[in-house]
Design a protein around this motif. Structure first.
Motif, short mmCIF file in Angstrom:
data_model
loop_
_atom_site.label_atom_id
_atom_site.label_comp_id
_atom_site.label_asym_id
_atom_site.label_seq_id
_atom_site.Cartn_x
_atom_site.Cartn_y
_atom_site.Cartn_z
N ALA A 188 1.56 -116.52 9.78
CA ALA A 188 1.71 -116.30 11.42
C ALA A 188 0.29 -115.70 11.54
CB ALA A 188 2.52 -115.01 11.55
N ASN A 189 -0.45 -116.59 12.49
CA ASN A 189 -1.61 -116.50 13.02
C ASN A 189 -2.63 -116.16 12.10
OD1 ASN A 189 -0.88 -116.33 15.82
ND2 ASN A 189 -0.15 -114.27 15.47
N GLN A 190 -2.60 -116.95 11.01
CA GLN A 190 -3.41 -117.14 9.71
C GLN A 190 -3.12 -116.02 8.72
OE1 GLN A 190 -7.65 -117.07 10.94
NE2 GLN A 190 -7.57 -118.79 12.21
N TYR A 191 -2.05 -115.31 8.73
CA TYR A 191 -1.96 -114.23 8.01
C TYR A 191 -0.54 -114.29 6.99
CZ TYR A 191 -6.08 -111.95 9.53
OH TYR A 191 -7.26 -111.44 9.86
N LEU A 192 -0.58 -114.61 5.78
CA LEU A 192 0.69 -114.79 5.14
C LEU A 192 1.62 -113.68 5.24
CD1 LEU A 192 -1.11 -115.54 1.70
CD2 LEU A 192 0.27 -117.22 3.13
N GLN A 193 2.84 -114.08 5.29
CA GLN A 193 4.20 -113.23 5.74
C GLN A 193 5.10 -113.61 4.76
OE1 GLN A 193 4.21 -111.27 8.53
NE2 GLN A 193 2.02 -112.04 8.84
N PRO A 194 5.10 -112.64 3.43
CA PRO A 194 4.30 -111.43 3.22
C PRO A 194 2.97 -112.12 2.47
CG PRO A 194 5.88 -111.77 1.54
CD PRO A 194 6.32 -112.84 2.80
N PRO A 195 2.01 -111.05 2.22
CA PRO A 195 0.76 -111.27 1.52
C PRO A 195 1.40 -111.77 0.08
CG PRO A 195 0.65 -109.34 2.86
CD PRO A 195 1.87 -109.62 2.89
N VAL A 196 0.52 -112.34 -0.74
CA VAL A 196 0.81 -112.86 -2.03
C VAL A 196 0.27 -111.47 -3.14
CG1 VAL A 196 0.20 -114.52 -3.98
CG2 VAL A 196 1.02 -115.38 -1.81
N TYR A 197 1.03 -111.09 -3.77
CA TYR A 197 0.53 -110.02 -4.43
C TYR A 197 -0.27 -110.54 -5.81
CZ TYR A 197 1.24 -105.89 -8.00
OH TYR A 197 1.01 -105.08 -8.88
N ILE A 198 -1.44 -109.81 -5.91
CA ILE A 198 -2.50 -110.12 -7.07
C ILE A 198 -2.33 -108.88 -7.93
CG2 ILE A 198 -4.76 -110.24 -8.00
CD1 ILE A 198 -5.39 -111.43 -5.33
N HIS A 199 -1.37 -109.14 -9.19
CA HIS A 199 -1.17 -108.11 -10.05
C HIS A 199 -2.77 -107.28 -10.56
CE1 HIS A 199 0.26 -105.55 -13.29
NE2 HIS A 199 -0.53 -106.28 -13.96
N THR A 200 -3.63 -108.39 -10.83
CA THR A 200 -5.01 -107.98 -11.31
C THR A 200 -5.79 -109.20 -11.31
OG1 THR A 200 -6.36 -106.68 -12.84
CG2 THR A 200 -4.72 -108.08 -13.88
N ILE A 201 -7.19 -108.93 -11.30
CA ILE A 201 -8.15 -109.80 -11.61
C ILE A 201 -8.80 -109.17 -12.79
CG2 ILE A 201 -10.16 -111.32 -11.04
CD1 ILE A 201 -9.12 -111.04 -8.05
N ARG A 202 -9.03 -110.06 -13.95
CA ARG A 202 -9.73 -109.58 -15.36
C ARG A 202 -10.40 -110.87 -15.81
NH1 ARG A 202 -6.93 -112.42 -19.04
NH2 ARG A 202 -4.86 -113.29 -18.81
N ARG A 203 -11.29 -110.18 -16.54
CA ARG A 203 -12.17 -111.29 -17.53
C ARG A 203 -11.20 -111.99 -18.44
NH1 ARG A 203 -18.07 -110.08 -17.94
NH2 ARG A 203 -18.42 -108.16 -16.29
N LYS A 204 -11.46 -113.20 -18.93
CA LYS A 204 -10.50 -113.99 -19.94
C LYS A 204 -11.10 -113.61 -21.35
CE LYS A 204 -9.00 -118.26 -21.17
NZ LYS A 204 -8.81 -119.63 -20.96
#
Length: 204
Positions: A188-204
């Motif tokens: 809605a108005n460019q914003y996700l409903q709801p936002p998509v959860y990012i558990h983490t960002i990590r190095r591989k």
């Protein structure tokens, strides 16, 4: 002089092949560039960071990752064909970071010196990851991933009024279907409903 059988040499070659195969599997960064994993509720996105071409931007992103800033963050914004002004240059992307999950931290971090695509040669193609910004040098932990090629985001492009474009610093190597799935979610108005959860960002 000791004589070696054919079986000995065969086993030796087999052993060398196994060792080299294991080493290759353990080293996805064949060109020496770091890879990172964005773990979402829809699956993982693997990205190669161009620390050689965009060292200021890519290494700042790695510092954010190592500091745990992206733990329990989210993708919160998408740009598509239907949610942008008809008279404005179009863009197709998903945007994430800590703007919604830790806004105080997002605003407190110093800006990253701007590395334009003219400097780095990293163009905004499908799968390119780039830093969101307002003024040049104001980029922080907010990032976006291109769903389509966007020349307007490059140096001299029309999507940013100052003509300096955005600072691209890597590219998706695995997980573009996940990126597209997020891009097609309800907004809605460019914003996700709801936002998509990012558990983490990590190095591989």
């Amino acid at each position: 002089m000791r004589k070696y059988s054919f079986q000995f040499f065969f086993n030796l070659l087999l052993l060398l092949w196994i060792v080299s195969t294991i080493a290759a599997c353990k080293s996805p960064e064949k060109n020496g560039l770091p890879h990172i994993i964005i773990e979402t509720g829809y699956g993982d996105i693997e990205i190669e960071l161009y620390t050689d071409k965009a060292p200021l931007t890519a290494n700042a992103f790695l510092r954010y990752i190592d500091s745990g800033y992206y733990d329990q963050s989210n993708f919160y914004r998408v740009l598509n064909m239907y949610n942008q002004p008809s008279n404005a240059p179009k863009a197709f992307l998903i945007q994430g970071g800590i703007w919604k999950s830790n806004n105080e931290l997002a605003q407190s971090l110093p800006g990253i010196p701007h590395e334009s695509t003219k400097q780095t040669g990293i163009l905004h193609k499908e799968g390119t990851i780039s830093m969101a910004r307002n003024e040049p040098g104001s980029a922080g932990p907010e990032f976006f991933i291109m769903v389509e090629e966007e020349t307007g985001f490059d140096f001299g492009g029309e999507n940013m009024g100052d003509g300096l474009g955005f600072a691209a610093f890597g590219s998706v190597v695995r997980g573009m279907p996940i990126v597209r799935k997020i891009h097609n979610l309800k907004e809605a108005n460019q914003y996700l409903q709801p936002p998509v959860y990012i558990h983490t960002i990590r190095r591989k």
